[in-house]
Motif scaffolding. Structure first.
Motif, short mmCIF file in Angstrom:
data_model
loop_
_atom_site.label_atom_id
_atom_site.label_comp_id
_atom_site.label_asym_id
_atom_site.label_seq_id
_atom_site.Cartn_x
_atom_site.Cartn_y
_atom_site.Cartn_z
N PHE A 265 0.82 -1.22 0.00
CA PHE A 265 0.00 0.00 0.00
C PHE A 265 0.85 1.27 0.00
CE2 PHE A 265 0.35 -1.66 4.34
CZ PHE A 265 0.99 -0.61 4.98
N GLY A 266 2.10 1.17 -0.42
CA GLY A 266 2.97 2.33 -0.44
C GLY A 266 2.74 3.23 -1.64
N LEU A 267 3.35 4.41 -1.60
CA LEU A 267 3.21 5.38 -2.68
C LEU A 267 3.80 4.83 -3.98
CD1 LEU A 267 2.51 8.23 -3.70
CD2 LEU A 267 4.76 8.97 -2.87
N VAL A 268 4.94 4.17 -3.89
CA VAL A 268 5.56 3.60 -5.08
C VAL A 268 4.67 2.53 -5.68
CG1 VAL A 268 7.55 2.29 -5.94
CG2 VAL A 268 7.89 4.14 -4.29
N GLU A 269 4.09 1.69 -4.82
CA GLU A 269 3.19 0.64 -5.31
C GLU A 269 1.99 1.23 -6.02
OE1 GLU A 269 -0.09 -2.07 -5.50
OE2 GLU A 269 -0.01 -0.31 -4.19
N SER A 270 1.43 2.31 -5.48
CA SER A 270 0.26 2.94 -6.10
C SER A 270 0.61 3.53 -7.46
CB SER A 270 -0.29 4.04 -5.18
OG SER A 270 -0.72 3.50 -3.95
N MET A 271 1.78 4.16 -7.57
CA MET A 271 2.20 4.75 -8.83
C MET A 271 2.44 3.68 -9.90
SD MET A 271 4.78 7.71 -7.37
CE MET A 271 5.33 8.14 -9.02
N LEU A 272 3.12 2.60 -9.50
CA LEU A 272 3.39 1.54 -10.47
C LEU A 272 2.12 0.79 -10.84
CD1 LEU A 272 6.75 0.08 -9.03
CD2 LEU A 272 6.44 1.58 -11.00
N HIS A 273 1.23 0.62 -9.87
CA HIS A 273 -0.04 -0.07 -10.15
C HIS A 273 -0.88 0.71 -11.16
CE1 HIS A 273 -3.48 -2.67 -9.47
NE2 HIS A 273 -4.24 -1.59 -9.29
N SER A 274 -0.80 2.05 -11.11
CA SER A 274 -1.59 2.88 -12.02
C SER A 274 -1.16 2.73 -13.47
CB SER A 274 -1.49 4.35 -11.59
OG SER A 274 -0.16 4.82 -11.72
N ILE A 275 0.08 2.28 -13.69
CA ILE A 275 0.56 2.07 -15.07
C ILE A 275 0.72 0.58 -15.38
CG2 ILE A 275 1.69 4.31 -15.22
CD1 ILE A 275 4.33 2.99 -14.60
N SER B 296 4.99 -3.60 -7.99
CA SER B 296 6.04 -2.99 -7.17
C SER B 296 7.05 -4.04 -6.74
CB SER B 296 5.43 -2.34 -5.93
OG SER B 296 6.44 -1.90 -5.04
N PRO B 297 8.34 -3.73 -6.78
CA PRO B 297 9.35 -4.66 -6.25
C PRO B 297 9.15 -4.84 -4.75
CG PRO B 297 10.36 -2.92 -7.57
CD PRO B 297 8.94 -2.51 -7.34
N ASP B 298 9.60 -5.96 -4.23
CA ASP B 298 9.53 -6.20 -2.79
C ASP B 298 10.80 -5.63 -2.16
OD1 ASP B 298 9.13 -7.03 -0.23
OD2 ASP B 298 8.44 -9.03 -0.77
N PHE B 299 10.72 -4.37 -1.75
CA PHE B 299 11.90 -3.67 -1.24
C PHE B 299 12.42 -4.27 0.06
CE2 PHE B 299 9.71 -0.47 -3.83
CZ PHE B 299 10.76 -0.04 -4.64
#
Length: 308
Positions: A149-159, A163-166
């Motif tokens: 539910f992170g910001l990076v996950e949301s941005m990548l999900h939108s395209i 998201s990588p598992d950091f």
């Protein structure tokens, strides 16, 4: 006799100079001595004690006294399979943080040195993360990089990307803590470069503009040479600060996964306070100090040669 002037003989001149010299020496000691005392008590003595402890086996907090074991700690550290991983993490993290933060700081300084509307607000926003606690920033960026539910996950999900598992991939974890530290440290390099830009010779800029010099040529031939002292200063201070980064790594990853974000300074903490091996931790700290001393000496030598 009225109207006569008193002659100053060579002997009296020497007396005046001796008096001034003694007074200057006393004033010099008054300013320097307190700093030397503080440095001796809180820097040089602990440094020598750390080097001494590196040749011992000592369990911190234990009842037994430190046992002299010679070079055993050094042999163990240099032969440990995880040492290569720790050193690699330290080099990658340090080089990336120093180079990227300095390049981005210079770029922002060049941009915000212009007469732009609202530039003071932007300058404040850029500098603000530097004065914040590293632990607080680490907590905030845990949510930024959270794989669910992170910001990076949301941005990548939108395209349409995953998201990588950091927190499970060592390479992505190292990228995560490096990015976080660069974001925090960017304001420092930005402010130093901005101050250096404002102290450059404006006549050279005007001459370059009159000659019709291209922007890239002006940057490389006029601006950057004047910023060399600031660049050398930043290369030393940012390097020193980066090698001491602990709070962000401890909050975000605790050196994991699989030592993927364990740097030398974090291993010092881990061995000293978690594994209770103060002697072994002192060994790593001593190796780190010697390496840093060599690198800093080279940087200072290059800076002095540039000035001469």
């Amino acid at each position: 006799m009225a109207g006569s002037t008193e002659l100053v003989t060579p002997t009296s001149r020497r007396g005046i100079r001796a008096h001034l010299t003694a007074r200057e020496n006393v004033l010099f000691l008054a300013f320097v001595l307190p700093n030397l005392v503080l440095l001796t008590v809180f820097t040089y003595r602990p440094l020598l004690d750390n080097i001494r402890l590196s040749f011992t086996q000592w369990e911190i907090g234990g009842r037994d006294a430190a046992k002299w074991i010679g070079l055993s700690n050094y042999r163990e550290w240099f032969s440990d399979p995880t040492t290569a991983t720790v050193v690699t993490n330290t080099v990658v993290f340090t080089v990336a943080a120093v180079v990227i933060s300095m390049v981005l700081g210079l770029a922002l300084a060049l941009l915000l040195d212009r007469a732009l509307k609202g530039r003071n607000i932007v300058r404040t926003v850029v500098f603000a993360p530097f004065v914040l606690s590293g632990a607080a920033i680490g907590v905030a960026f845990q949510f930024v990089f959270h794989p669910n539910f992170g910001l990076v996950e949301s941005m990548l999900h939108s395209i349409g990307m995953k998201s990588p598992d950091f927190y499970q991939d060592p390479n992505w974890a190292l990228f995560m803590v490096t990015f976080t530290y660069i974001w925090k440290n960017l304001g420092y390099t930005f402010v130093i470069y901005l101050a250096a830009l404002q102290a450059t010779n404006r006549d050279l800029d005007e001459a370059a503009a009159i000659d019709g010099t291209r922007a890239w040529t002006k940057l490389t031939r006029v601006t950057l040479p004047q910023l060399r002292p600031a660049t050398y200063f930043l290369s030393i201070t940012v390097l020193l600060n980066t090698l001491q980064v602990f709070d962000i790594i401890n909050v975000m990853t605790r050196g994991g996964p699989n030592n993927g974000t364990t740097t030398m300074i974090y291993e010092v903490y881990d061995q000293t306070f978690q594994a209770s091996r103060a002697g072994y931790g002192a060994t790593i700290a001593t190796v780190m100090f010697l390496a840093l001393l060599i690198v800093t000496a080279i940087q200072v030598y290059l800076m002095d040669r540039e000035r001469s």
